[in-house]
Design a protein around this motif. Structure first.
Motif, PDB file in Angstrom:
ATOM      1  N   CYS A 155      24.761  54.645  27.422  1.00 35.93           N
ATOM      2  CA  CYS A 155      25.229  55.110  26.107  1.00 35.93           C
ATOM      3  C   CYS A 155      25.895  53.978  25.340  1.00 35.93           C
ATOM      4  CB  CYS A 155      26.252  56.228  26.265  1.00 35.93           C
ATOM      5  SG  CYS A 155      25.595  57.715  27.010  1.00 35.93           S
ATOM      6  N   ASP A 156      25.872  54.085  24.028  1.00 34.87           N
ATOM      7  CA  ASP A 156      26.621  53.125  23.223  1.00 34.87           C
ATOM      8  C   ASP A 156      28.023  53.696  22.985  1.00 34.87           C
ATOM      9  OD1 ASP A 156      26.404  55.067  21.285  1.00 34.87           O
ATOM     10  OD2 ASP A 156      25.270  53.846  19.886  1.00 34.87           O
ATOM     11  N   GLU A 157      28.814  53.003  22.228  1.00 30.98           N
ATOM     12  CA  GLU A 157      30.201  53.414  22.012  1.00 30.98           C
ATOM     13  C   GLU A 157      30.401  54.298  20.786  1.00 30.98           C
ATOM     14  OE1 GLU A 157      32.641  52.914  24.186  1.00 30.98           O
ATOM     15  OE2 GLU A 157      31.101  52.008  25.452  1.00 30.98           O
ATOM     16  N   SER A 158      29.346  54.596  20.065  1.00 32.03           N
ATOM     17  CA  SER A 158      29.505  55.394  18.844  1.00 32.03           C
ATOM     18  C   SER A 158      29.855  56.836  19.173  1.00 32.03           C
ATOM     19  CB  SER A 158      28.219  55.366  18.010  1.00 32.03           C
ATOM     20  OG  SER A 158      27.214  56.116  18.646  1.00 32.03           O
ATOM     21  N   ASP A 159      30.447  57.491  18.238  1.00 33.82           N
ATOM     22  CA  ASP A 159      30.779  58.910  18.383  1.00 33.82           C
ATOM     23  C   ASP A 159      29.825  59.756  17.560  1.00 33.82           C
ATOM     24  OD1 ASP A 159      32.874  58.734  20.203  1.00 33.82           O
ATOM     25  OD2 ASP A 159      34.319  58.285  18.627  1.00 33.82           O
ATOM     26  N   THR A 160      28.543  59.441  17.655  1.00 31.72           N
ATOM     27  CA  THR A 160      27.526  60.176  16.910  1.00 31.72           C
ATOM     28  C   THR A 160      27.525  61.634  17.346  1.00 31.72           C
ATOM     29  OG1 THR A 160      26.152  58.202  16.822  1.00 31.72           O
ATOM     30  CG2 THR A 160      25.061  60.299  16.392  1.00 31.72           C
ATOM     31  N   THR A 161      27.570  62.528  16.377  1.00 32.12           N
ATOM     32  CA  THR A 161      27.436  63.949  16.670  1.00 32.12           C
ATOM     33  C   THR A 161      26.207  64.467  15.939  1.00 32.12           C
ATOM     34  OG1 THR A 161      28.861  64.587  14.830  1.00 32.12           O
ATOM     35  CG2 THR A 161      29.921  64.285  16.968  1.00 32.12           C
ATOM     36  N   ILE A 162      25.490  65.343  16.603  1.00 33.18           N
ATOM     37  CA  ILE A 162      24.294  65.920  16.007  1.00 33.18           C
ATOM     38  C   ILE A 162      24.297  67.407  16.311  1.00 33.18           C
ATOM     39  CG2 ILE A 162      21.776  65.957  16.024  1.00 33.18           C
ATOM     40  CD1 ILE A 162      21.851  62.985  16.574  1.00 33.18           C
ATOM     41  N   GLU A 163      24.433  68.187  15.281  1.00 38.54           N
ATOM     42  CA  GLU A 163      24.548  69.628  15.445  1.00 38.54           C
ATOM     43  C   GLU A 163      23.270  70.218  16.033  1.00 38.54           C
ATOM     44  OE1 GLU A 163      25.685  73.485  12.746  1.00 38.54           O
ATOM     45  OE2 GLU A 163      26.396  71.500  12.179  1.00 38.54           O
ATOM     46  N   ALA A 164      23.459  71.101  16.984  1.00 42.11           N
ATOM     47  CA  ALA A 164      22.400  71.894  17.615  1.00 42.11           C
ATOM     48  C   ALA A 164      21.450  71.082  18.491  1.00 42.11           C
ATOM     49  CB  ALA A 164      21.609  72.678  16.572  1.00 42.11           C
ATOM     50  N   LEU A 165      21.805  69.847  18.859  1.00 43.91           N
ATOM     51  CA  LEU A 165      20.986  69.066  19.785  1.00 43.91           C
ATOM     52  C   LEU A 165      21.708  69.015  21.129  1.00 43.91           C
ATOM     53  CD1 LEU A 165      18.421  67.334  20.165  1.00 43.91           C
ATOM     54  CD2 LEU A 165      19.833  65.340  19.644  1.00 43.91           C
ATOM     55  N   TRP A 166      21.018  69.449  22.168  1.00 42.34           N
ATOM     56  CA  TRP A 166      21.592  69.460  23.512  1.00 42.34           C
ATOM     57  C   TRP A 166      21.178  68.222  24.283  1.00 42.34           C
ATOM     58  CZ3 TRP A 166      24.807  72.914  25.999  1.00 42.34           C
ATOM     59  CH2 TRP A 166      25.187  74.007  25.231  1.00 42.34           C
ATOM     60  N   GLN A 167      22.064  67.800  25.170  1.00 43.67           N
ATOM     61  CA  GLN A 167      21.802  66.687  26.070  1.00 43.67           C
ATOM     62  C   GLN A 167      21.710  67.245  27.493  1.00 43.67           C
ATOM     63  OE1 GLN A 167      20.707  63.379  27.466  1.00 43.67           O
ATOM     64  NE2 GLN A 167      21.226  63.367  25.306  1.00 43.67           N
TER      65      GLN A 167
END
Length: 103
Positions: free
Chosen positions: A70-82
């Motif tokens: 993973c990178d260090e960003s705090d990217t958020t993406i609604e409704a996408l599951w990991q």
């Protein structure tokens, strides 16, 4: 993505998830692509087996301490599951496998 749809004759609405080839993700740019294509899940993040991580939503930032790629960003993406992958080394062996963990 387009190649799969055209060559396998799979309608694009049937493709719901993604895993990056060789689990190589560059600054999580693929997540924006998945959001644009309305994917439901990704399984490209690799975590250490010392701390098993359950599937989680990317609606909120998450702890990346045990994430290997993973990178260090705090990217958020609604409704996408990991659906995280975990490294696993067999005892008394150098063999490494990657696996999902479900109960």
């Amino acid at each position: 993505y387009v190649n799969i749809v055209e060559n396998a004759q799979i309608h694009q609405s049937h493709i719901k998830g993604f895993r990056a080839p060789h689990l190589q993700i560059e600054q999580n740019k693929h997540l924006e692509f998945l959001q644009q294509l309305h994917f439901h899940y990704d399984s490209s993040m690799l975590f250490k087996s010392s701390n098993l991580i359950w599937p989680f939503s990317l609606n909120y930032p998450f702890n990346k301490t045990d994430c290997i790629n993973c990178d260090e960003s705090d990217t958020t993406i609604e409704a996408l599951w990991q659906f995280p992958m975990h490294e696993w080394v067999f005892p008394n062996s150098n063999s490494l496998i990657l696996c999902f963990v479900f109960k």
